[in-house]
Design a protein around this motif. Structure first.
Motif, PDB file in Angstrom:
ATOM      1  N   ARG A  58     -19.397  14.616 -24.409  1.00 10.73           N
ATOM      2  CA  ARG A  58     -18.362  15.245 -23.574  1.00 10.73           C
ATOM      3  C   ARG A  58     -18.774  15.437 -22.116  1.00 10.73           C
ATOM      4  O   ARG A  58     -17.932  15.771 -21.288  1.00 10.73           O
ATOM      5  CB  ARG A  58     -17.958  16.585 -24.186  1.00 10.73           C
ATOM      6  N   ARG A  59     -20.047  15.293 -21.814  1.00 13.94           N
ATOM      7  CA  ARG A  59     -20.454  15.453 -20.416  1.00 13.94           C
ATOM      8  C   ARG A  59     -20.179  14.169 -19.646  1.00 13.94           C
ATOM      9  O   ARG A  59     -20.662  13.102 -20.020  1.00 13.94           O
ATOM     10  CB  ARG A  59     -21.959  15.752 -20.362  1.00 13.94           C
ATOM     11  N   LYS A  60     -19.433  14.291 -18.604  1.00  8.63           N
ATOM     12  CA  LYS A  60     -19.145  13.089 -17.835  1.00  8.63           C
ATOM     13  C   LYS A  60     -20.255  12.874 -16.813  1.00  8.63           C
ATOM     14  O   LYS A  60     -20.175  13.312 -15.665  1.00  8.63           O
ATOM     15  CB  LYS A  60     -17.786  13.246 -17.138  1.00  8.63           C
ATOM     16  N   TYR A  61     -21.312  12.234 -17.260  1.00  4.44           N
ATOM     17  CA  TYR A  61     -22.487  11.997 -16.407  1.00  4.44           C
ATOM     18  C   TYR A  61     -23.182  10.738 -16.928  1.00  4.44           C
ATOM     19  O   TYR A  61     -23.520  10.651 -18.112  1.00  4.44           O
ATOM     20  CB  TYR A  61     -23.431  13.201 -16.490  1.00  4.44           C
ATOM     21  N   GLY A  62     -23.384   9.766 -16.086  1.00 10.32           N
ATOM     22  CA  GLY A  62     -24.038   8.533 -16.534  1.00 10.32           C
ATOM     23  C   GLY A  62     -23.146   7.761 -17.497  1.00 10.32           C
ATOM     24  O   GLY A  62     -21.917   7.743 -17.346  1.00 10.32           O
ATOM     25  N   GLY A  91     -15.739  -1.590 -13.673  1.00  8.24           N
ATOM     26  CA  GLY A  91     -14.449  -1.060 -13.249  1.00  8.24           C
ATOM     27  C   GLY A  91     -14.319   0.450 -13.358  1.00  8.24           C
ATOM     28  O   GLY A  91     -13.223   0.993 -13.236  1.00  8.24           O
ATOM     29  N   GLU A  92     -15.415   1.139 -13.601  1.00  8.24           N
ATOM     30  CA  GLU A  92     -15.338   2.604 -13.714  1.00  8.24           C
ATOM     31  C   GLU A  92     -16.284   3.267 -12.726  1.00  8.24           C
ATOM     32  O   GLU A  92     -17.292   2.692 -12.342  1.00  8.24           O
ATOM     33  CB  GLU A  92     -15.731   3.038 -15.134  1.00  8.24           C
ATOM     34  N   ILE A  93     -15.926   4.493 -12.361  1.00 12.80           N
ATOM     35  CA  ILE A  93     -16.819   5.290 -11.535  1.00 12.80           C
ATOM     36  C   ILE A  93     -17.819   5.961 -12.474  1.00 12.80           C
ATOM     37  O   ILE A  93     -17.431   6.604 -13.445  1.00 12.80           O
ATOM     38  CB  ILE A  93     -16.030   6.401 -10.783  1.00 12.80           C
ATOM     39  N   VAL A  94     -19.084   5.782 -12.187  1.00 13.81           N
ATOM     40  CA  VAL A  94     -20.122   6.446 -12.985  1.00 13.81           C
ATOM     41  C   VAL A  94     -20.564   7.685 -12.210  1.00 13.81           C
ATOM     42  O   VAL A  94     -20.962   7.578 -11.054  1.00 13.81           O
ATOM     43  CB  VAL A  94     -21.329   5.514 -13.228  1.00 13.81           C
ATOM     44  N   ASN A  95     -20.472   8.829 -12.845  1.00 12.01           N
ATOM     45  CA  ASN A  95     -20.803  10.077 -12.162  1.00 12.01           C
ATOM     46  C   ASN A  95     -22.278  10.451 -12.292  1.00 12.01           C
ATOM     47  O   ASN A  95     -22.834  10.453 -13.398  1.00 12.01           O
ATOM     48  CB  ASN A  95     -19.951  11.227 -12.738  1.00 12.01           C
ATOM     49  N   HIS A  97     -32.943   9.936  -1.440  1.00 10.47           N
ATOM     50  CA  HIS A  97     -31.674  10.642  -1.661  1.00 10.47           C
ATOM     51  C   HIS A  97     -30.862   9.917  -2.735  1.00 10.47           C
ATOM     52  O   HIS A  97     -30.444   8.783  -2.557  1.00 10.47           O
ATOM     53  CB  HIS A  97     -30.905  10.728  -0.345  1.00 10.47           C
ATOM     54  N   ALA A  98     -30.653  10.597  -3.851  1.00 12.10           N
ATOM     55  CA  ALA A  98     -30.021   9.947  -5.001  1.00 12.10           C
ATOM     56  C   ALA A  98     -28.515   9.814  -4.806  1.00 12.10           C
ATOM     57  O   ALA A  98     -27.851  10.732  -4.341  1.00 12.10           O
ATOM     58  CB  ALA A  98     -30.320  10.744  -6.263  1.00 12.10           C
ATOM     59  N   GLN A  99     -28.009   8.673  -5.179  1.00 13.52           N
ATOM     60  CA  GLN A  99     -26.585   8.378  -5.093  1.00 13.52           C
ATOM     61  C   GLN A  99     -25.814   9.224  -6.106  1.00 13.52           C
ATOM     62  O   GLN A  99     -26.249   9.379  -7.234  1.00 13.52           O
ATOM     63  CB  GLN A  99     -26.429   6.916  -5.498  1.00 13.52           C
ATOM     64  N   LYS A 100     -24.653   9.722  -5.703  1.00 13.76           N
ATOM     65  CA  LYS A 100     -23.903  10.614  -6.592  1.00 13.76           C
ATOM     66  C   LYS A 100     -22.900   9.912  -7.489  1.00 13.76           C
ATOM     67  O   LYS A 100     -22.467  10.470  -8.489  1.00 13.76           O
ATOM     68  CB  LYS A 100     -23.200  11.692  -5.770  1.00 13.76           C
ATOM     69  N   THR A 101     -22.519   8.710  -7.096  1.00 16.99           N
ATOM     70  CA  THR A 101     -21.658   7.922  -7.983  1.00 16.99           C
ATOM     71  C   THR A 101     -22.050   6.462  -7.884  1.00 16.99           C
ATOM     72  O   THR A 101     -22.758   6.049  -6.961  1.00 16.99           O
ATOM     73  CB  THR A 101     -20.153   8.011  -7.601  1.00 16.99           C
ATOM     74  N   ASP A 102     -21.574   5.729  -8.850  1.00 20.04           N
ATOM     75  CA  ASP A 102     -21.837   4.306  -8.893  1.00 20.04           C
ATOM     76  C   ASP A 102     -20.578   3.670  -9.470  1.00 20.04           C
ATOM     77  O   ASP A 102     -19.731   4.377 -10.007  1.00 20.04           O
ATOM     78  CB  ASP A 102     -23.035   4.080  -9.832  1.00 20.04           C
ATOM     79  N   LYS A 103     -20.491   2.350  -9.366  1.00 21.31           N
ATOM     80  CA  LYS A 103     -19.357   1.692 -10.004  1.00 21.31           C
ATOM     81  C   LYS A 103     -19.886   0.668 -10.985  1.00 21.31           C
ATOM     82  O   LYS A 103     -20.803  -0.083 -10.674  1.00 21.31           O
ATOM     83  CB  LYS A 103     -18.487   1.017  -8.938  1.00 21.31           C
ATOM     84  N   ARG A 112     -31.043   8.167 -15.026  1.00 25.51           N
ATOM     85  CA  ARG A 112     -29.908   9.088 -15.012  1.00 25.51           C
ATOM     86  C   ARG A 112     -28.776   8.575 -15.895  1.00 25.51           C
ATOM     87  O   ARG A 112     -27.954   9.340 -16.384  1.00 25.51           O
ATOM     88  CB  ARG A 112     -29.421   9.296 -13.577  1.00 25.51           C
ATOM     89  N   TRP A 113     -28.724   7.265 -16.085  1.00 24.27           N
ATOM     90  CA  TRP A 113     -27.730   6.615 -16.947  1.00 24.27           C
ATOM     91  C   TRP A 113     -27.692   7.282 -18.328  1.00 24.27           C
ATOM     92  O   TRP A 113     -26.644   7.423 -18.943  1.00 24.27           O
ATOM     93  CB  TRP A 113     -28.127   5.141 -17.045  1.00 24.27           C
ATOM     94  N   ALA A 114     -28.869   7.703 -18.813  1.00 23.01           N
ATOM     95  CA  ALA A 114     -28.976   8.325 -20.147  1.00 23.01           C
ATOM     96  C   ALA A 114     -28.703   9.832 -20.122  1.00 23.01           C
ATOM     97  O   ALA A 114     -28.820  10.493 -21.145  1.00 23.01           O
ATOM     98  CB  ALA A 114     -30.355   8.053 -20.740  1.00 23.01           C
TER      99      ALA A 114
END
Ligand code: GTR
Length: 384
Positions: free
Chosen positions: A257-261, A10-14, A1-7, A314-316
């Protein structure tokens, strides 16, 4: 089960597709003066130069147009390398400007079993230089030289750190400090990625002098930060006939512009020295960036381009990278190039080869491996 956010930093990674906020991409076929780009002539005369200038000004920095001179020396050669299959050349490229010089090595294997000059793949090597061992005592899947030679291609590489160290405290100590110190003072001056791209063009200059190489068939390859660089190098230097960009992510093939990774803010925090100073302005204001990364792909048109992503990377932002291709398609359409991208994200391990814009989303990690190179070969066989 993949995590939906990370930190991170100091930022939330979506990582949740359903929470990516809506965004509007700047229009690729509309000039800043509001003129519609209806044909290749308006594209080439107006929009293309305009977009290049915007990327220089706001993202990668301006590449100095000239320097004093360039020299190539073959420092080592072996006509029967790889059990006679290849001609090895190690070349030292030296560039001079205003009395100062910088040298960097290039390794090149050319297949012996051929009747014509060979098409070549040039890797911007951003990993250990043991990956490109000229003696072949060490072999690496990151630069599978034997596979390329057996497939009829020459294969070359230079190490990015030889022209601009890949560190925030020393990136200057190469081409920038010695050849173009004035760039370091400018907010739109090139930084590490600009220098790596500049060096790829100097290898291109060398290829022009080597009669064993088919100068019209030079493919540029890069992974990750090298993949960002390959796109920027080919956007500027139209002598590169084909580009392969592996897992290039933020400020590479993925939409900013996509807020992902990874976001502009995160990449500027960690790797600010890759991009010009102006890019920092967009860390917290991505929507005011006058470009987005689909335009970088558009600058490569009509030349074939191939990008990759990996399931465990997913970071990319794999989907954002696919969307970049889709949104660059109008430029390929202007040239009447066949682009056969599916409507939605392609399935895992289902490469799109028969298309001027190629793509695959493979299983596995953030890497460049034999699966990738094998598909690059298939793509090159079809489009070179
Ligand atoms: C990461 C960076 C990515 C990518 C990668 C790499 O840490 O955040 O943008 O460039 O490094 O080059 O391997």
């Amino acid at each position: 089960h993949a995590q939906k956010t990370d930190k991170f930093m100091g930022e939330i990674v979506n990582y949740d597709e359903s929470t990516v906020p809506a965004y509007t991409l700047p229009e690729i076929l509309l000039t800043t003066k509001g003129e519609r780009v209806k044909n290749t002539s308006i594209w080439e005369k107006k929009r293309r130069p305009e977009l290049l200038a915007l990327f220089e000004e706001h993202v990668y920095g301006k590449t100095p147009g000239s320097f004093d001179s360039l020299k190539f020396i073959v420092t080592n050669e072996k006509a029967d390398a790889m059990q006679g299959k290849a001609h090895l050349k190690e070349i030292k490229i030296t560039a001079w400007n205003k009395g100062n010089l910088v040298s960097f090595p290039v390794v090149l294997f050319i297949p012996n079993n051929r009747k014509k000059p060979a098409p070549v793949f040039l890797l911007i090597n951003n990993r250990s230089n043991r990956n490109t061992d000229p003696t072949r005592a060490e072999k690496s899947t990151f630069w599978p030289a034997e596979l390329m030679i057996d497939s009829g291609y020459a294969i070359a590489a230079f190490h990015h750190g030889d022209v601009a160290p890949d560190r925030k405290d020393s990136y200057q100590n190469g081409v920038l400090a010695h050849l173009f110190p004035a760039e370091l003072e400018k907010d739109n001056g090139m930084k590490a990625i600009g220098v790596w791209a500049w060096a790829a063009s100097r290898v291109m200059d060398y290829f022009k002098t080597d009669k064993e190489i088919d100068f019209n068939k030079v493919a540029l390859v890069g992974h990750s930060r090298g993949g960002k660089t390959a796109l920027w190098a080919a956007a500027q230097d139209q002598r590169f006939a084909m580009v392969f960009s592996s897992c290039s992510g933020s400020t590479g093939a993925s939409l900013a512009r996509r807020k992902y990774g990874e976001t502009i803010s995160l990449i500027n925090k960690q790797f600010g020295y890759w991009f010009n100073n102006n890019y920092k302005k967009y860390s917290n204001d991505v929507n005011s960036l006058p470009v987005d990364q689909h335009m970088l792909i558009g600058l490569i048109a009509p030349r074939p381009v191939y990008t990759t992503n990996a399931t465990e990377d997913r970071w990319a932002d794999p989907y954002g990278s696919f969307l970049s291709l889709e949104n660059a398609k109008p430029v390929y359409d202007l040239y009447g190039k066949k682009v056969a991208l599916p409507k939605d994200m392609p399935a895992v391990n289902s490469p799109i080869i028969n298309s001027a814009m190629g793509y695959h989303f493979r299983e596995g990690k953030h890497d460049l491996n034999v699966y990738d190179w094998t598909n690059f070969i298939h793509f090159a066989k079809l489009h070179f």
